[in-house]
Design an enzyme around this catalytic site. Sequence first.
Site, PDB file in Angstrom:
ATOM      1  N   GLU A  77       0.829  -1.201   0.000  1.00  0.00           N
ATOM      2  CA  GLU A  77       0.000   0.000   0.000  1.00  0.00           C
ATOM      3  C   GLU A  77       0.870   1.259   0.000  1.00  0.00           C
ATOM      4  O   GLU A  77       0.540   2.255  -0.646  1.00  0.00           O
ATOM      5  CB  GLU A  77      -0.937   0.012   1.200  1.00  0.00           C
ATOM      6  CG  GLU A  77      -2.017  -1.048   1.163  1.00  0.00           C
ATOM      7  CD  GLU A  77      -1.516  -2.418   1.582  1.00  0.00           C
ATOM      8  OE1 GLU A  77      -0.400  -2.493   2.149  1.00  0.00           O
ATOM      9  OE2 GLU A  77      -2.211  -3.415   1.330  1.00  0.00           O
ATOM     10  N   PRO A 132      11.492 -14.623  -0.050  1.00  0.00           N
ATOM     11  CA  PRO A 132      10.315 -14.805   0.812  1.00  0.00           C
ATOM     12  C   PRO A 132       9.661 -13.476   1.153  1.00  0.00           C
ATOM     13  O   PRO A 132      10.337 -12.452   1.314  1.00  0.00           O
ATOM     14  CB  PRO A 132      10.894 -15.485   2.059  1.00  0.00           C
ATOM     15  CG  PRO A 132      12.332 -15.072   2.081  1.00  0.00           C
ATOM     16  CD  PRO A 132      12.751 -14.953   0.643  1.00  0.00           C
ATOM     17  N   ARG A 133       8.351 -13.506   1.252  1.00  0.00           N
ATOM     18  CA  ARG A 133       7.613 -12.290   1.612  1.00  0.00           C
ATOM     19  C   ARG A 133       8.043 -11.776   2.982  1.00  0.00           C
ATOM     20  O   ARG A 133       8.083 -10.572   3.226  1.00  0.00           O
ATOM     21  CB  ARG A 133       6.108 -12.606   1.621  1.00  0.00           C
ATOM     22  CG  ARG A 133       5.210 -11.442   1.994  1.00  0.00           C
ATOM     23  CD  ARG A 133       5.174 -10.392   0.925  1.00  0.00           C
ATOM     24  NE  ARG A 133       4.156  -9.377   1.203  1.00  0.00           N
ATOM     25  CZ  ARG A 133       3.978  -8.294   0.476  1.00  0.00           C
ATOM     26  NH1 ARG A 133       4.743  -8.076  -0.574  1.00  0.00           N
ATOM     27  NH2 ARG A 133       3.038  -7.417   0.782  1.00  0.00           N
ATOM     28  N   GLY A 139      13.299  -4.280   0.549  1.00  0.00           N
ATOM     29  CA  GLY A 139      13.434  -3.163  -0.373  1.00  0.00           C
ATOM     30  C   GLY A 139      14.334  -3.417  -1.564  1.00  0.00           C
ATOM     31  O   GLY A 139      14.756  -2.464  -2.227  1.00  0.00           O
ATOM     32  N   GLU A 140      14.635  -4.685  -1.852  1.00  0.00           N
ATOM     33  CA  GLU A 140      15.516  -4.979  -2.982  1.00  0.00           C
ATOM     34  C   GLU A 140      14.833  -5.819  -4.069  1.00  0.00           C
ATOM     35  O   GLU A 140      15.510  -6.495  -4.846  1.00  0.00           O
ATOM     36  CB  GLU A 140      16.784  -5.686  -2.504  1.00  0.00           C
ATOM     37  CG  GLU A 140      17.729  -4.792  -1.713  1.00  0.00           C
ATOM     38  CD  GLU A 140      19.117  -5.383  -1.589  1.00  0.00           C
ATOM     39  OE1 GLU A 140      20.087  -4.680  -1.941  1.00  0.00           O
ATOM     40  OE2 GLU A 140      19.227  -6.547  -1.145  1.00  0.00           O
ATOM     41  N   ASN A 150       1.051  -9.006  -5.923  1.00  0.00           N
ATOM     42  CA  ASN A 150       0.990  -8.100  -7.059  1.00  0.00           C
ATOM     43  C   ASN A 150       1.927  -8.542  -8.192  1.00  0.00           C
ATOM     44  O   ASN A 150       3.141  -8.616  -8.006  1.00  0.00           O
ATOM     45  CB  ASN A 150       1.371  -6.699  -6.567  1.00  0.00           C
ATOM     46  CG  ASN A 150       1.311  -5.675  -7.668  1.00  0.00           C
ATOM     47  OD1 ASN A 150       0.686  -5.887  -8.696  1.00  0.00           O
ATOM     48  ND2 ASN A 150       1.973  -4.553  -7.453  1.00  0.00           N
ATOM     49  N   PRO A 151       1.394  -8.820  -9.398  1.00  0.00           N
ATOM     50  CA  PRO A 151       2.247  -9.236 -10.517  1.00  0.00           C
ATOM     51  C   PRO A 151       2.757  -8.076 -11.367  1.00  0.00           C
ATOM     52  O   PRO A 151       3.482  -8.288 -12.342  1.00  0.00           O
ATOM     53  CB  PRO A 151       1.301 -10.107 -11.345  1.00  0.00           C
ATOM     54  CG  PRO A 151      -0.022  -9.418 -11.176  1.00  0.00           C
ATOM     55  CD  PRO A 151      -0.037  -8.885  -9.756  1.00  0.00           C
ATOM     56  N   GLU A 186       4.847  -5.448 -10.748  1.00  0.00           N
ATOM     57  CA  GLU A 186       6.282  -5.156 -10.725  1.00  0.00           C
ATOM     58  C   GLU A 186       7.080  -6.158 -11.552  1.00  0.00           C
ATOM     59  O   GLU A 186       7.926  -5.747 -12.361  1.00  0.00           O
ATOM     60  CB  GLU A 186       6.791  -5.115  -9.281  1.00  0.00           C
ATOM     61  CG  GLU A 186       6.373  -3.878  -8.524  1.00  0.00           C
ATOM     62  CD  GLU A 186       6.940  -3.857  -7.121  1.00  0.00           C
ATOM     63  OE1 GLU A 186       7.592  -4.839  -6.708  1.00  0.00           O
ATOM     64  OE2 GLU A 186       6.756  -2.843  -6.424  1.00  0.00           O
TER      65      GLU A 186
END
Length: 439
Positions: free
Chosen positions: A68, A271-272, A313-314, A338-339, A341
Amino acid sequence: MSERWARAILTTYRWVGAAAFPMIGGYIVWRAGKGKEDRVRRHERYGRAGHPRPDGPLIWMHAASVGETMAVIGLIEHLLGYGINIVLTTGTVTSAQVAEERLGEGVIHQYVPLDLKPAVSRFLNHWQPDLAIMAESEIWPMTILELGARRVPQVLVNGRLSDRSFERWKKRAYLAEALFENLAHVVAQSEVDGERFRTLGARPVTVSGNLKVDTHAPPVEKEALATLEEQIGDRETWAAVSTHEGEETIAANVHEKLKSRHPDLLTIIVPRHPERADGLEEEFTARGLKVARRSRNDTVLAETDILLGDTIGEMGLYLRLTEVAFVGRSLVQSGGQNPIEPARLGTAVLSGCNVQNFRDAYRRLIDAGGARLVRDGEMLAGGVNFLLNNYSARRTMIKAGRAAVDDMSGALNRTLQALDPYIHPLIVKSRLEGDEGHG
């Protein structure tokens, strides 16, 4: 809203509990506090401010977590150009880090207050926002009621209602209507979402598309990218990104299945939740796989099987190292990730079938030929193998995915148009106060 309705909502909320309500922000924050909280700034959860309120008009912008936050960065940058102050709240440490990296001192960041009257009141008493903009699916009864009582306009942007949330709200239609009538405007992601919000009593509702499409591509540190590209060399690669528990095991299975056909294969697993990396490394090592961890800055050697992307962040780095990406939370859990990116950064997108939360984006990518769904690990292995073996098919998917993302753009402009009646008075106020200051 009548006092009777407000009392009914809060009584149910208090005695039934937040877990009984879909999309309840306070409940999410309580859960996020376990092991994922900045203890030094815990007071912000109770509405105690960490900064003084600046002079002039102020917008309270809320984005629950990393996704978000990334989605509203473009919107925030646009609003900052008008000279309006913004206090941005998020619910996780990771999203706070993203806000600092991408927005710096342009906004004031605070952790979102718990959805309890003392915390919300304390927060609002200090910041006195002129407008509240909430991103995506955060619905907080106490916060909505407190803002409504103070006559602060509330706008939900990038609004989405999952199948599960919609069904739950329909069972409590009287509560949904009593809450949603406090929203000045709902800007929904898709026509399906828009119709769902209207069914639950929200007015007015407009459809913008997904703000995530209009964000900048994830950044990358050029030196780090060059170093890893040199280490990887001409090896074949594929990535499993934003994975959830169980999907890393599937990715490792795929690696082992394909190793005989692609002896130099490097599998990148992101991993998320990077805090699970220790356990994942232990699992992979026990299987005889050689692991390099990004967090340790390990060198990717010729014998390295898995590059474990256990940093925050990478994503822009990892996706630039491959042309094939599986997007997680879609095989062993539901909802998807989300696909956009991966498609924007030039990967052929593979995903499990459980992508309800991003149904519209996947539909458009699949229709264009930029993404494919797989049923299980076996089918995933087959998809990765096909794409690694077929340069032409891979490039066709990549090109189609990028074109689909371009076609989905425009959500930011449509959102700004919906916000204009609420933003324009603040712009005028800011300029008037600026003129007075110079006088």
